[in-house]
Enzyme design. Structure first.
Site, PDB file in Angstrom:
ATOM      1  N   ARG A  26     -14.141  35.534  19.968  1.00  0.00           N
ATOM      2  CA  ARG A  26     -14.618  35.219  18.694  1.00  0.00           C
ATOM      3  C   ARG A  26     -14.225  36.556  17.950  1.00  0.00           C
ATOM      4  O   ARG A  26     -14.899  37.581  18.007  1.00  0.00           O
ATOM      5  CB  ARG A  26     -15.803  34.903  18.127  1.00  0.00           C
ATOM      6  CG  ARG A  26     -16.031  34.616  16.845  1.00  0.00           C
ATOM      7  CD  ARG A  26     -17.634  33.811  16.412  1.00  0.00           C
ATOM      8  NE  ARG A  26     -18.684  34.754  16.590  1.00  0.00           N
ATOM      9  CZ  ARG A  26     -19.903  34.473  16.367  1.00  0.00           C
ATOM     10  NH1 ARG A  26     -20.256  33.129  16.182  1.00  0.00           N
ATOM     11  NH2 ARG A  26     -21.095  35.093  17.053  1.00  0.00           N
ATOM     12  N   THR A  57     -13.438  37.228  11.148  1.00  0.00           N
ATOM     13  CA  THR A  57     -13.041  36.207  10.720  1.00  0.00           C
ATOM     14  C   THR A  57     -13.931  34.895  11.244  1.00  0.00           C
ATOM     15  O   THR A  57     -14.164  33.976  10.778  1.00  0.00           O
ATOM     16  CB  THR A  57     -11.570  35.675  10.916  1.00  0.00           C
ATOM     17  OG1 THR A  57     -11.434  35.507  12.354  1.00  0.00           O
ATOM     18  CG2 THR A  57     -10.619  36.668  10.371  1.00  0.00           C
ATOM     19  N   ASP A  97     -26.644  36.535  23.368  1.00  0.00           N
ATOM     20  CA  ASP A  97     -25.391  36.348  23.532  1.00  0.00           C
ATOM     21  C   ASP A  97     -25.605  35.834  25.161  1.00  0.00           C
ATOM     22  O   ASP A  97     -25.985  36.670  25.984  1.00  0.00           O
ATOM     23  CB  ASP A  97     -24.675  37.570  23.619  1.00  0.00           C
ATOM     24  CG  ASP A  97     -23.308  37.578  23.956  1.00  0.00           C
ATOM     25  OD1 ASP A  97     -22.866  37.020  25.176  1.00  0.00           O
ATOM     26  OD2 ASP A  97     -22.257  37.939  23.184  1.00  0.00           O
ATOM     27  N   ASP A 116     -23.324  37.993  27.767  1.00  0.00           N
ATOM     28  CA  ASP A 116     -23.912  39.078  28.053  1.00  0.00           C
ATOM     29  C   ASP A 116     -25.252  39.118  28.890  1.00  0.00           C
ATOM     30  O   ASP A 116     -25.454  39.856  29.873  1.00  0.00           O
ATOM     31  CB  ASP A 116     -24.710  39.896  26.750  1.00  0.00           C
ATOM     32  CG  ASP A 116     -23.371  40.528  26.092  1.00  0.00           C
ATOM     33  OD1 ASP A 116     -22.191  40.818  26.555  1.00  0.00           O
ATOM     34  OD2 ASP A 116     -23.390  40.859  24.727  1.00  0.00           O
TER      35      ASP A 116
END
Length: 209
Positions: free
Chosen positions: A104, A108, A200, A203
């Site tokens: 990602r 944006t 996340d 992670d």
């Protein structure tokens, strides 16, 4: 919502709650992702077609049921989706494994593809796309679009945690794809992270926090 299944099984709910806790270790997190995926796949694959086959037991010949057609394919969206692959393969060990890499763009918030490798006969297989999180839906939408460009027509999408925004976007872009979620959360925050979510997933799976 049509073509969306949210699991209410007590084992899935229990394990997902442990998954969310910030004190859950990386090792336990990986194990839980695998276990929840296996439980979800058990239900998501209940509509597989069967055919009669003749076998011989130690007692006699008999006609019994087996899954009809070619093996399936599982396609994780890298990198977090890798954590769900073993849970799927524990139920369908002969499945082929494809890979689609997405990240990602933090400015944006749009997905960027960097890798795609799929089985050559993907168009003949039931394809199960896996990613722990369905946030904006952008990565799932693009990944499924890429898989369809190779001729696949039977596609399911499995995630552990989804935002309402992601479900709406995915079902609008691909209304023919069945979506399976362990939990649907409240919303996305200003950074497009799922709230309350679990952080996340990549992670926490790979210990890169």
């Amino acid at each position: 919502m049509k073509n969306v299944m949210i699991f209410d099984h007590p084992l899935i709910q229990h394990k997902t709650t442990i998954l969310r806790q910030k004190e859950t270790s990386n090792k336990e997190f990986r194990e839980l992702v695998e276990e929840i995926t296996m439980l979800m796949c058990y239900e998501a694959l209940r509509d597989l077609p069967l055919e009669d086959v003749e076998i011989e037991t130690p007692i006699k010949k008999t006609t019994q049921k087996m899954i009809k057609g070619k093996d399936m394919a599982v396609v994780p969206i890298l990198r977090a989706g890798l954590g769900m692959v073993e849970g799927f393969l524990s139920l369908v060990p002969n499945a082929k494994v494809g890979h689609i890499g997405m990240y990602r763009d933090e400015e944006t918030m749009q997905p960027q593809e960097y890798y795609c490798k799929l089985p050559p006969d993907i168009d003949k297989r039931l394809v199960v796309v896996v990613d722990p999180m369905l946030a904006t839906g952008g990565s799932a939408i693009d990944a499924i679009g890429q898989i369809k460009s190779y001729g696949a027509t039977q596609i399911k999408f499995l995630c552990l945690i989804a935002a309402p925004e992601g479900i709406e976007a995915l079902t609008k872009a691909h209304p023919d794809v069945e979506v399976y979620c362990a939990n649907v959360d409240e919303c996305l925050n200003e950074r497009c992270y799922i709230v309350p979510g679990l952080g996340d997933a990549g992670d926490r799976i790979f210990g890169t926090m």
